[in-house]
Design a protein around this motif. Structure first.
Motif, PDB file in Angstrom:
ATOM      1  N   GLU A  90     -10.535   0.957  -2.884  1.00 22.92           N
ATOM      2  CA  GLU A  90     -10.324   2.380  -2.659  1.00 22.92           C
ATOM      3  C   GLU A  90     -10.247   2.694  -1.169  1.00 22.92           C
ATOM      4  O   GLU A  90      -9.348   3.393  -0.718  1.00 22.92           O
ATOM      5  CB  GLU A  90     -11.463   3.172  -3.301  1.00 22.92           C
ATOM      6  N   ARG A 127       0.821  -1.207   0.000  1.00 23.19           N
ATOM      7  CA  ARG A 127       0.000   0.000   0.000  1.00 23.19           C
ATOM      8  C   ARG A 127       0.857   1.260   0.000  1.00 23.19           C
ATOM      9  O   ARG A 127       0.589   2.207  -0.715  1.00 23.19           O
ATOM     10  CB  ARG A 127      -0.913   0.018   1.224  1.00 23.19           C
ATOM     11  N   SER A 171      -0.942   2.290  -9.865  1.00 21.71           N
ATOM     12  CA  SER A 171       0.388   2.471 -10.440  1.00 21.71           C
ATOM     13  C   SER A 171       1.443   2.581  -9.358  1.00 21.71           C
ATOM     14  O   SER A 171       1.229   3.176  -8.314  1.00 21.71           O
ATOM     15  CB  SER A 171       0.422   3.693 -11.350  1.00 21.71           C
ATOM     16  N   ILE A 172       2.586   1.981  -9.646  1.00 20.17           N
ATOM     17  CA  ILE A 172       3.743   2.134  -8.771  1.00 20.17           C
ATOM     18  C   ILE A 172       4.873   2.680  -9.616  1.00 20.17           C
ATOM     19  O   ILE A 172       4.834   2.627 -10.841  1.00 20.17           O
ATOM     20  CB  ILE A 172       4.180   0.797  -8.132  1.00 20.17           C
ATOM     21  N   LYS A 173       5.871   3.199  -8.949  1.00 17.58           N
ATOM     22  CA  LYS A 173       7.021   3.744  -9.660  1.00 17.58           C
ATOM     23  C   LYS A 173       7.916   2.602 -10.105  1.00 17.58           C
ATOM     24  O   LYS A 173       8.208   1.692  -9.356  1.00 17.58           O
ATOM     25  CB  LYS A 173       7.787   4.667  -8.724  1.00 17.58           C
ATOM     26  N   ARG A 197       3.478   1.833  -1.345  1.00 21.00           N
ATOM     27  CA  ARG A 197       4.219   2.073  -2.584  1.00 21.00           C
ATOM     28  C   ARG A 197       3.335   2.488  -3.738  1.00 21.00           C
ATOM     29  O   ARG A 197       3.826   2.863  -4.788  1.00 21.00           O
ATOM     30  CB  ARG A 197       4.966   0.796  -2.995  1.00 21.00           C
ATOM     31  N   ILE A 198       2.045   2.365  -3.561  1.00 19.67           N
ATOM     32  CA  ILE A 198       1.151   2.688  -4.673  1.00 19.67           C
ATOM     33  C   ILE A 198       1.044   4.195  -4.802  1.00 19.67           C
ATOM     34  O   ILE A 198       0.780   4.893  -3.828  1.00 19.67           O
ATOM     35  CB  ILE A 198      -0.239   2.058  -4.446  1.00 19.67           C
ATOM     36  N   GLN A 199       1.281   4.693  -6.007  1.00 20.36           N
ATOM     37  CA  GLN A 199       1.292   6.147  -6.208  1.00 20.36           C
ATOM     38  C   GLN A 199      -0.112   6.689  -6.401  1.00 20.36           C
ATOM     39  O   GLN A 199      -0.428   7.792  -5.970  1.00 20.36           O
ATOM     40  CB  GLN A 199       2.154   6.510  -7.421  1.00 20.36           C
ATOM     41  N   ALA A 200      -0.933   5.954  -7.093  1.00 25.28           N
ATOM     42  CA  ALA A 200      -2.308   6.406  -7.303  1.00 25.28           C
ATOM     43  C   ALA A 200      -3.149   5.211  -7.699  1.00 25.28           C
ATOM     44  O   ALA A 200      -2.646   4.237  -8.242  1.00 25.28           O
ATOM     45  CB  ALA A 200      -2.368   7.462  -8.393  1.00 25.28           C
ATOM     46  N   ILE A 201      -4.437   5.312  -7.381  1.00 22.73           N
ATOM     47  CA  ILE A 201      -5.356   4.255  -7.793  1.00 22.73           C
ATOM     48  C   ILE A 201      -6.445   4.915  -8.603  1.00 22.73           C
ATOM     49  O   ILE A 201      -6.907   6.006  -8.252  1.00 22.73           O
ATOM     50  CB  ILE A 201      -5.935   3.537  -6.553  1.00 22.73           C
ATOM     51  N   CYS A 202      -6.816   4.328  -9.732  1.00 21.60           N
ATOM     52  CA  CYS A 202      -8.002   4.888 -10.365  1.00 21.60           C
ATOM     53  C   CYS A 202      -8.894   3.791 -10.903  1.00 21.60           C
ATOM     54  O   CYS A 202      -8.448   2.684 -11.174  1.00 21.60           O
ATOM     55  CB  CYS A 202      -7.659   5.911 -11.434  1.00 21.60           C
ATOM     56  N   TYR A 203     -10.172   4.084 -10.963  1.00 21.57           N
ATOM     57  CA  TYR A 203     -11.052   3.126 -11.605  1.00 21.57           C
ATOM     58  C   TYR A 203     -11.948   3.816 -12.610  1.00 21.57           C
ATOM     59  O   TYR A 203     -12.336   4.955 -12.450  1.00 21.57           O
ATOM     60  CB  TYR A 203     -11.809   2.280 -10.597  1.00 21.57           C
ATOM     61  N   TYR A 239      -7.168   1.635   0.341  1.00 21.36           N
ATOM     62  CA  TYR A 239      -6.033   2.451  -0.068  1.00 21.36           C
ATOM     63  C   TYR A 239      -5.987   3.788   0.656  1.00 21.36           C
ATOM     64  O   TYR A 239      -4.923   4.336   0.881  1.00 21.36           O
ATOM     65  CB  TYR A 239      -6.083   2.672  -1.577  1.00 21.36           C
ATOM     66  N   LEU A 240      -7.148   4.296   1.009  1.00 17.30           N
ATOM     67  CA  LEU A 240      -7.184   5.610   1.659  1.00 17.30           C
ATOM     68  C   LEU A 240      -6.226   5.644   2.839  1.00 17.30           C
ATOM     69  O   LEU A 240      -6.196   4.725   3.647  1.00 17.30           O
ATOM     70  CB  LEU A 240      -8.595   5.938   2.144  1.00 17.30           C
ATOM     71  N   ALA A 296       5.928   4.577 -14.783  1.00 14.25           N
ATOM     72  CA  ALA A 296       5.093   3.855 -13.842  1.00 14.25           C
ATOM     73  C   ALA A 296       4.842   2.451 -14.358  1.00 14.25           C
ATOM     74  O   ALA A 296       4.850   2.201 -15.551  1.00 14.25           O
ATOM     75  CB  ALA A 296       3.771   4.584 -13.676  1.00 14.25           C
TER      76      ALA A 296
END
Lengths: 157, 489
Positions: B477, B428, B453-455, B430-436, B480-481, B460
C-alpha cells in the motif's frame, strides 16, 4: 490506523428500511406458502422451515448487518488518494490514487432522497467504488473536491 | 494524406454479407418458420425477398459511397452513414491499437481489414473493412510517426521514459515462434475443451434433423459387441477431436511473430486468417504470465499483453498473446528485449507458512460435504470419493506454493493459482486501485488478501494473492501511494 470519516448516521435508518422492504417480501412469500399449506393440506414442515429462515433473514438484514456495516464503513479522501474501508464479515480496504479517477458521480435513490442523503460513485478506468449514504451537502462537496483533485494531474488510461 | 479516401469497392460486397448475417435471424423468424400462408398469394414472398435483397444491395453501395476516411490535424477522421451521417474523429495519441487482419474475401482481392481501437468499448472505434495493403501500411506509418512527434513534443513522464528506453535499443528486436513450439503450445493449450464443447453443442443442434434413432437401431448389433469396442471408439473420437483442435490452433497462430519497432510492438500471426496488431508500447497496461497444468511442470508459460483496447464484439482482440509458448527461464531475458519496463529478476516473496492451513481449510470446506454426500448416498462406490481428500489437500498445497508477490522498483507482481498459475506484472502508474480484504479468520492469523486491478479491454484485470502477511499489505500500500509519482514530476 483507523480511517477518519464515517458515513452519515442516517444511513443506518436507510439500510434498516431497505432491510425491512427486503424481508417483507420474504414474509409475503411465507404467507403465500401458509395459505397453500392450508388449502392443499401440505405438511407444515415446509412452512415452519420458511418461517425460521425468514426470522433469521429479518434479524440479519434489519438489525445486525446494518449496524455492523455502518461501524465498518470508513473513508478518507486525501490530496493524493482515496482510502475506503468497508465490509461486514470480510473487511475490505481500497486505495485509489486521485490521478486514476476518471469521474465522480453523486446518486440519490428515492429512499436516500427522503433522508437527504446521496451516494458518491468514483470511477477509474477499470473499477468503480461507491461511498454510500453521505449527507447531500457533504456528498456534493466531496464530488467537487475529488474531481478538482483528479483533474490536477492528467494521465492516459 | 489528408484528402478523403474511400474503401476498396469490395467493401460493398462485405457490407452486403454483413447485413445478410445480421438479417438471418429475423428472416428465419418471419419467412421460414411461418411456412406457407394460405391467405397470401404465392408471388408475395418472392417479391418481398427480392425487394429486400435489392434494398440491401443499394444500401451497401450507398454505405460504401458515403464512407470516407482521412488523416489531418493529428486526427483520424471517418465520415459515414447513409441516413444518419456520422463523423468520427479519433485523436491519434488516443489510439490503443491497430489491428490488421485478412479474412478469406480480403485475401482473394489482396486487401486487408483495419481496426483502429481506442480504450475498450463494445465495438472497434474505426473499421476499414477493405483497403489495399499499401494504404494500410501508409496509415500505420502515418499514425506511428505522428505519435512519435507528439511524444517528443509533450514531455510527459510516461512517454519520456519510454522514448529513452527506445533510444537504447533502437534496433528492433524480433521474437518468432517456431512450428514445433507452436505445435507443442497447441497440444498443451486445453483448446480441446472448447472445441469439444463446441462440437457437442453443434451436434446437439442437429439432434432432431439427423435421425440418430434410426442409425443406431441398425447398429444395435454393433452396440451389442460390448463396452470395450465402444470405449475404443470413444477414445479414437476424442483423439480425433484433440488433433483437430490442435491443428486449428496451430493454424490460428501460425508464423507468430512479435516485432519491436521504436515505440510499437507489432504482433502478426495466422495462416488462413492473417492478423497483425500494432500496439504503442506506452499503452500497454500490464503483462500476464499463465502457466497451465500441463505447461508448468514442463517449464513453459504463455505471456499475454494487457491493453485497454479491444472490443467486446471481437473476442480475439481482447486477449493478446505476446509469447504463446516460452521457456520460463528465457522469459525475463525476452521480456527485457521487448518491454524492458516489465523486466524483473528478483525473487518472489512467498506467503507465510501459517497460511497453508487457510488454503487447506478453504478446500476442505467444500470437499468434505461432497465426500459426505457421495459416501452416504452411493454406498459402496461413493467411498471412492475419499480420493478427493488427498487430491484437495495437494491442490491446496499447490495453491499455497504458487501464491507470491513482489515489488521491484516500479513493478508489482502478484501471482496466484486456481488451476493455472497466473502472474500479473503491473507498473505502478498503471494500477487503477489496490484493495486488501481480511476475513475474521484471516485477521486472527494476521493475514490478508491483496488485489490490484489494471485496465484490460473493457473491464479490469485483477491480480490477487490470498493470505499475504498483513505487514506486507501495508508495504504494498505504501509503495502504491502516489507520493513518488508526484516527486518525479
Amino acid at each position: 490506523m483507523e480511517l477518519e470519516n464515517r458515513i452519515s448516521n442516517k444511513a443506518l435508518t436507510v439500510w434498516k428500511i431497505s432491510g425491512l422492504i427486503g424481508s417483507s417480501i420474504t414474509w409475503i412469500i411465507c404467507i403465500a406458502i401458509f395459505t397453500l399449506t392450508v388449502f392443499f393440506e401440505w405438511t407444515y414442515w415446509v412452512f415452519g422451515g420458511v418461517v425460521i429462515l425468514s426470522i433469521i433473514q429479518s434479524y440479519l438484514t434489519i438489525f445486525l448487518m446494518p449496524s455492523v456495516k455502518w461501524k465498518r464503513w470508513r473513508y478518507e479522501v486525501r490530496n493524493t488518494e482515496i482510502d475506503i474501508q468497508s465490509g461486514i464479515f470480510v473487511i475490505k480496504r481500497t486505495l485509489i490514487p486521485m490521478i486514476r479517477v476518471q469521474h465522480v458521480e453523486t446518486k440519490q435513490g428515492p429512499l436516500l432522497r427522503k433522508y437527504d442523503l446521496a451516494s458518491v460513485e468514483i470511477s477509474t478506468a477499470a473499477t468503480m467504488h461507491v461511498i454510500p449514504a453521505l449527507d447531500l451537502a457533504e456528498a456534493d462537496e466531496l464530488r467537487h473536491y475529488i474531481s478538482r483533485m483528479a483533474s490536477v494531474e492528467e494521465e492516459d488510461v | 494524406m489528408s484528402e478523403p479516401k474511400r474503401l476498396h469497392p469490395v467493401a460493398v460486397l462485405l457490407n452486403i454479407l454483413k447485413s445478410i448475417k445480421e438479417l438471418v435471424v429475423p428472416f428465419v423468424l418471419v419467412i421460414v418458420i411461418p411456412g406457407r400462408n394460405e391467405g397470401i398469394p404465392g408471388w408475395v414472398q418472392p417479391l418481398a425477398i427480392s425487394v429486400i435483397v435489392l434494398f440491401l444491395i443499394i444500401h451497401a453501395f450507398l454505405q460504401w459511397l458515403r464512407f470516407t476516411y482521412r488523416m489531418e490535424d493529428g486526427e483520424f477522421r471517418i465520415e459515414s452513414g447513409v441516413f444518419v451521417r456520422k463523423k468520427r474523429y479519433i485523436k491519434l495519441d488516443r489510439i490503443h491499437s491497430i489491428d490488421i487482419s485478412q479474412g478469406i474475401i480480403q485475401r482473394i482481392f489482396r486487401l486487408v481489414k483495419v481496426n483502429i481501437e481506442t480504450a475498450g468499448g463494445t465495438q472497434a472505434d474505426a473499421v476499414l473493412s477493405a483497403i489495399g495493403k499499401r494504404d494500410a501500411g501508409r496509415i500505420n506509418a502515418f499514425i506511428s510517426t505522428e505519435k512519435n512527434k507528439t511524444a517528443i513534443d509533450v514531455p510527459e513522464m510516461e512517454k519520456d521514459r519510454h522514448s529513452r528506453h527506445e533510444g537504447a535499443v533502437e534496433a528492433s528486436s524480433v521474437y518468432k515462434q517456431t512450428l514445433p513450439q507452436l505445435v507443442a503450445m497447441a497440444a498443451t493449450s486445453g483448446a480441446v475443451g472448447v472445441f469439444l464443447s463446441g462440437a457437442i453443442a453443434f451436434i446437439s443442434q442437429f439432434d432432431e434433423i439427423i435421425p440418430f434413432d434410426r442409425i443406431f437401431k441398425n447398429y444395435e448389433a454393433f452396440i451389442g459387441m460390448g463396452t470395450i469396442i465402444l470405449t475404443a471408439f470413444a477414445i479414437v473420437g476424442l483423439l480425433a477431436v484433440y488433433v483437430l483442435a490442435t491443428v486449428s490452433m496451430v493454424m490460428k497462430y501460425a508464423s507468430f511473430t512479435v516485432m519491436k519497432t521504436g515505440e510499437e510492438l507489432i504482433i502478426s500471426r495466422g495462416l488462413l486468417e492473417k492478423r497483425q496488431l500494432t500496439i504503442p508500447i506506452h499503452k500497454i497496461q500490464g503483462i500476464r504470465v499463465i502457466e497451465n497444468l500441463v505447461r508448468k511442470p514442463l517449464g513453459f508459460a504463455t505471456v499475454y499483453l494487457e491493453y485497454a483496447g479491444g472490443s467486446v464484439e471481437d473476442k480475439e482482440s481482447l486477449t493478446i498473446m505476446l509469447f504463446p509458448f516460452i521457456k520460463k527461464k528465457l522469459l525475463q531475458a525476452k521480456l527485457g528485449e521487448m518491454l524492458p519496463a516489465y523486466q524483473t529478476i528478483s525473487e518472489m516473496t512467498p506467503i507465510p507458512k501459517r497460511a497453508l492451513s487457510r488454503y487447506v481449510f478453504r478446500k476442505a470446506v467444500f470437499i468434505i460435504p461432497i465426500i459426505g454426500v457421495l459416501s452416504w448416498f452411493f454406498k459402496p462406490w461413493g467411498f471412492l470419493s475419499l480420493i478427493l481428500f488427498p487430491l484437495g489437500i495437494f491442490w491446496a498445497y499447490m495453491e499455497y506454493k504458487d501464491a507470491a508477490w513482489n515489488i521491484d522498483g516500479d513493478l508489482l507482481l502478484l501471482s496466484h493459482r486456481l488451476f493455472s498459475k497466473q502472474t500479473l506484472i503491473m507498473q505502478r502508474s498503471r494500477i487503477q486501485a489496490i484493495c486488501y480484504k481480511r476475513s475474521w479468520f484471516q485477521s486472527r492469523k494476521g493475514l490478508a488478501t491483496i488485489s490490484a486491478s489494471i485496465k484490460s479491454g473493457v473491464h479490469a484485470r485483477i491480480g490477487l494473492v490470498m493470505d499475504v502477511e498483513e505487514e506486507d499489505c501495508r508495504t504494498i500500500e505504501s509503495w502504491y501511494l502516489p507520493k513518488k509519482t508526484v516527486d518525479s514530476r
